[in-house]
Design an enzyme around this catalytic site. Structure first.
Site, PDB file in Angstrom:
ATOM      1  N   ASP A  12       0.805  -1.222   0.000  1.00 51.47           N
ATOM      2  CA  ASP A  12       0.000   0.000   0.000  1.00 51.47           C
ATOM      3  C   ASP A  12       0.836   1.268   0.000  1.00 51.47           C
ATOM      4  O   ASP A  12       0.438   2.309   0.537  1.00 51.47           O
ATOM      5  CB  ASP A  12      -0.973   0.013   1.203  1.00 51.47           C
ATOM      6  CG  ASP A  12      -1.894  -1.185   1.187  1.00 51.47           C
ATOM      7  OD1 ASP A  12      -2.224  -1.658   0.081  1.00 51.47           O
ATOM      8  OD2 ASP A  12      -2.280  -1.651   2.270  1.00 51.47           O
ATOM      9  N   LYS A  15       1.830   2.201  -5.108  1.00 52.43           N
ATOM     10  CA  LYS A  15       2.395   1.671  -6.356  1.00 52.43           C
ATOM     11  C   LYS A  15       1.506   1.964  -7.564  1.00 52.43           C
ATOM     12  O   LYS A  15       1.995   2.320  -8.633  1.00 52.43           O
ATOM     13  CB  LYS A  15       2.605   0.146  -6.239  1.00 52.43           C
ATOM     14  CG  LYS A  15       3.588  -0.234  -5.145  1.00 52.43           C
ATOM     15  CD  LYS A  15       3.654  -1.736  -4.945  1.00 52.43           C
ATOM     16  CE  LYS A  15       2.421  -2.360  -4.343  1.00 52.43           C
ATOM     17  NZ  LYS A  15       2.126  -2.000  -2.963  1.00 52.43           N
ATOM     18  N   GLY A  39      -4.504  -4.173  -3.886  1.00 50.34           N
ATOM     19  CA  GLY A  39      -5.487  -3.135  -4.205  1.00 50.34           C
ATOM     20  C   GLY A  39      -4.698  -1.903  -4.582  1.00 50.34           C
ATOM     21  O   GLY A  39      -4.068  -1.283  -3.716  1.00 50.34           O
ATOM     22  N   HIS A  40      -4.649  -1.585  -5.860  1.00 52.59           N
ATOM     23  CA  HIS A  40      -3.840  -0.467  -6.346  1.00 52.59           C
ATOM     24  C   HIS A  40      -4.769   0.659  -6.789  1.00 52.59           C
ATOM     25  O   HIS A  40      -5.548   0.491  -7.717  1.00 52.59           O
ATOM     26  CB  HIS A  40      -2.930  -0.934  -7.498  1.00 52.59           C
ATOM     27  CG  HIS A  40      -1.907  -1.944  -7.064  1.00 52.59           C
ATOM     28  ND1 HIS A  40      -0.999  -2.515  -7.920  1.00 52.59           N
ATOM     29  CD2 HIS A  40      -1.630  -2.463  -5.821  1.00 52.59           C
ATOM     30  CE1 HIS A  40      -0.228  -3.351  -7.234  1.00 52.59           C
ATOM     31  NE2 HIS A  40      -0.594  -3.339  -5.972  1.00 52.59           N
ATOM     32  N   GLN A 221       2.003  -6.013  -3.197  1.00 47.60           N
ATOM     33  CA  GLN A 221       2.455  -6.113  -1.801  1.00 47.60           C
ATOM     34  C   GLN A 221       3.756  -5.307  -1.618  1.00 47.60           C
ATOM     35  O   GLN A 221       3.955  -4.338  -2.321  1.00 47.60           O
ATOM     36  CB  GLN A 221       2.652  -7.586  -1.378  1.00 47.60           C
ATOM     37  CG  GLN A 221       1.359  -8.386  -1.268  1.00 47.60           C
ATOM     38  CD  GLN A 221       0.813  -8.868  -2.597  1.00 47.60           C
ATOM     39  OE1 GLN A 221       1.494  -9.524  -3.345  1.00 47.60           O
ATOM     40  NE2 GLN A 221      -0.435  -8.566  -2.890  1.00 47.60           N
TER      41      GLN A 221
END
Ligand code: GDP
Ligand code: IMO
Ligand code: MG
Length: 421
Positions: A12, A15, A39-40, A221
Site C-alpha cells: 500500500d 504503487k 489493491g492499487h 504487496q
C-alpha cells in the site's frame, strides 16, 4: 529493457498511482506476482479506481498490460475489474493480455484460505482471504490449474479432480460453508476469460524486448511481505522483491535496469505480524486519519507508525533499488515532529539489520526526531519549493540509505508528484 516498480514496506505504498504516472514512458506494463490480495488505487479524471489484478497501466489505451505467469488469477474478480475499467472507456480486449502459465484461483482456494486462517486462531496471518496461499501451494505442489488449461476440453474433469482433493482438505478443517454460488460464478467467468488475449507470456515479452520495446514490471504487496525475506510467517506467498520479476514474467535478470522502490514517508501495515515502529497511541490514530489508512482491498484499518529506515535499507539491498519514490509526504504536513527509526535494540543488543525472525522478540526502535514542516505541500510542483525542514528529512533518508529519493508524491492525484533534484 525492463524497469521495475515495487513496494519497499508492507504494501500500500502507492504503487498503483506511480505505475500510472510512469506508464507513458513504456510499451508494456506487466504484473509479475500476487493476485487479488492487491489493491492499487488510481484516480482517472477524478474517479477513484482500485485495481486488484489488472496492471495499473490499463488506462493508457496505447499500452499493453500483461498479467504475468507469476500472478495467481481469480477470474471472477478479473471479470468484475474488467467491467469497471470498460465503464471508463477502455477496451480490455485490445490492451489486456494474460499469460497462459498464470495459475488460477479456484473458489475452493478461497474456502481453504478461510479454513486455514480460522484454524490458526490467535496466530492468524490476517490474510485478505482471496485464496492466494492455497493457489501458490497448488502451484509449487504441482496440482494447480493454469489459464491455458481452460482452453482444453478436459478442463472440467481436471477441475473436478482438484476440487475433490480440496474437499478432503476442507473436511480436515471441518469447514462446511456452502460455496456453490462461488463455483457458478467461477465457471461463468471462465467464458469471459476465454474472450481475452491469452498468450505465451514469456515469448510475448521477450519478442517485444528484442524489438526494442520498453517493459515496466509492476509489483504487488511489499518487500517486507516477501515469502523469503519478509517478516515470516506473517508474509504473503510470493516473491515480492525484484527477483520475482524474472520468474514471474520469464525475463532474464540482466535485462532489468531501473528498480523504482516505493515507500511512504511513514509506515503502515495491514494484518498481523511484526511492525517495530508502530505507534499504539494517539499519534498512530492521527496518521491513520490524516493518511486515510484503510485497506483498499478489505477496508481494514491500517496500523501506522514512523518510517523504519532499518527495514527500508534492507529492502533497498534486496531489490537493488536505483531510485526511491516517496509517497504520501503531504500526510505529514501538519505534524509538529516527525521521526525515523535508525536501529533496533533486541535483548540489549543494538543492531541496524533485520533479524532472521522478528515475531516474539522485544524490539526497541531508536528514533531520530525532526521538526515538522507544518506547511501544505499538496500544490507544490518543484523540489526547491518544498519547505526546508522537509528537504532536511529527505536528505537524512538519502544519506542513511545510500539511495536517493528521486520523486516525492504530494497527493493522490496523478499530477501530484515532484521530481527531486
Ligand atoms: P498500492 O497498493 O501500493 O497501490 O497503494 P494503495 O492504493 O493500496 O494505497 C495508497 C493510498 O494512498 C491510495 O488511497 C492512494 O490514492 C493514496 N495516495 C497515493 N499517493 C499519495 C500521496 O502522495 N498523498 C496522499 N495523500 N495519498 C496518496
Ligand atoms: P498491495 O499490492 C498490504 C497482507 C495481508 C496479510 C498478508 C498475507 O495493495 O500493496 P494474503 O492475502 O497474501 O494471504 O495476506 O499480507 N497483504 C497486503 N497488505 N497491501 C497488499 O497489497 C497486501 N496483500 C497482502 O494483509 O497481512
Ligand atoms: Mg494496496
Amino acid at each position: 529493457m525492463v524497469d521495475v516498480i515495487l513496494g519497499l514496506q508492507w504494501g500500500d505504498e502507492g504503487k498503483g498511482k506511480i505505475v500510472d504516472y510512469f506508464a507513458p514512458g513504456y510499451d508494456i506494463i506487466a504484473r509479475f506476482q500476487g493476485g487479488a490480495n492487491a489493491g492499487h488505487t488510481l484516480y482517472i479524471n477524478g474517479d477513484k479506481v482500485v485495481l486488484h489484478q489488472i496492471p495499473s497501466g490499463i488506462f493508457h489505451p496505447d499500452k499493453i498490460n500483461l498479467i504475468g505467469n507469476g500472478v495467481v488469477l481469480d477470474p471472477v474478480v478479473l471479470k468484475k475489474e474488467c467491467a469497471s475499467v470498460t465503464a471508463l472507456g477502455i477496451d480490455v480486449t485490445k490492451n489486456l493480455y494474460i499469460s497462459e502459465r498464470t495459475h488460477l484461483i479456484l473458489p475452493s482456494h478461497r474456502a481453504l484460505d478461510k479454513a486455514s486462517e480460522n484454524a490458526k486462531g490467535q496466530n492468524k496471518i490476517g490474510s485478505t482471504l482471496k485464496g492466494i496461499t492455497p493457489a501458490y501451494m497448488d502451484k509449487t505442489g504441482r496440482n494447480g490449474l493454469r489459464v491455458g488449461d481452460i482452453l482444453h476440453k478436459n478442463f472440467i474433469s481436471q477441475y473436478v479432480k482438484l476440487r475433490i482433493k480440496h474437499q478432503r482438505l476442507l473436511d480436515n478443517f471441518s469447514f462446511n460453508e456452502d460455496f456453490s454460488s462461488w463455483e457458478d460464478d467461477f465457471l461463468e467467468s471462465l467464458e469471459f476469460l476465454k474472450s481475452l488475449n491469452i498468450v505465451n507470456g514469456e515469448y510475448f515479452i521477450n519478442e517485444a524486448l528484442d524489438k526494442g520495446k520498453k517493459v515496466l514490471a509492476e509489483g504487488a504487496q511489499g518487500s517486507m511481505l516477501d515469502v523469503d525475506f519478509g517478516t515470516f510467517p506473517f508474509v504473503t506467498s510470493s516473491n515480492t522483491t525484484s527477483s520475482g520479476v524474472s520468474s514471474g514474467l520469464g525475463i532474464a535478470p540482466q535485462k532489468i535496469k531501473e528498480v523504482f522502490g516505493i515507500t511512504k514517508a511513514y509506515c503502515t501495515r495491514v494484518g498481523s505480524g511484526p511492525f517495530p515502529t508502530e505507534l499504539h497511541d494517539a499519534r498512530g490514530d492521527n496518521l491513520r486519519k490524516l493518511g486515510n489508512e484503510f485497506g483498499s482491498t478489505t477496508g481494514r484499518p491500517r496500523r501506522c507508525g514512523w518510517l523504519d529506515l532499518v527495514a527500508l535499507r534492507y529492502a533497498c539491498m534486496l531489490n537493488g533499488v536505483t531510485a526511491i519514490v516517496m509517497t504520501k509526504a503531504d500526510v505529514l504536513d501538519t505534524l509538529e515532529e516527525v521521526e525515523t527509526c535508525e536501529s533496533y535494540t533486541i535483548d540489549g543488543d543494538r543492531t541496524d539489520q533485520i533479524p532472521f525472525q522478528m515475531h516474539g522478540l522485544q524490539i526497541d526502535p531508536a528514533f531520530t526526531k525532526f521538526p515538522g514542516w507544518q506547511t501544505d505541500i499538496t500544490g507544490m510542483k518543484r523540489f526547491n519549493e518544498l519547505p526546508e525542514q522537509m528537504r532536511k528529512y529527505v536528505s537524512h533518508i538519502n544519506s542513511y540509505l545510500g539511495t536517493q529519493v528521486k520523486y516525492i508524491s504530494n497527493g493522490p492525484g496523478s499530477d501530484q508528484i515532484i521530481v527531486a533534484s
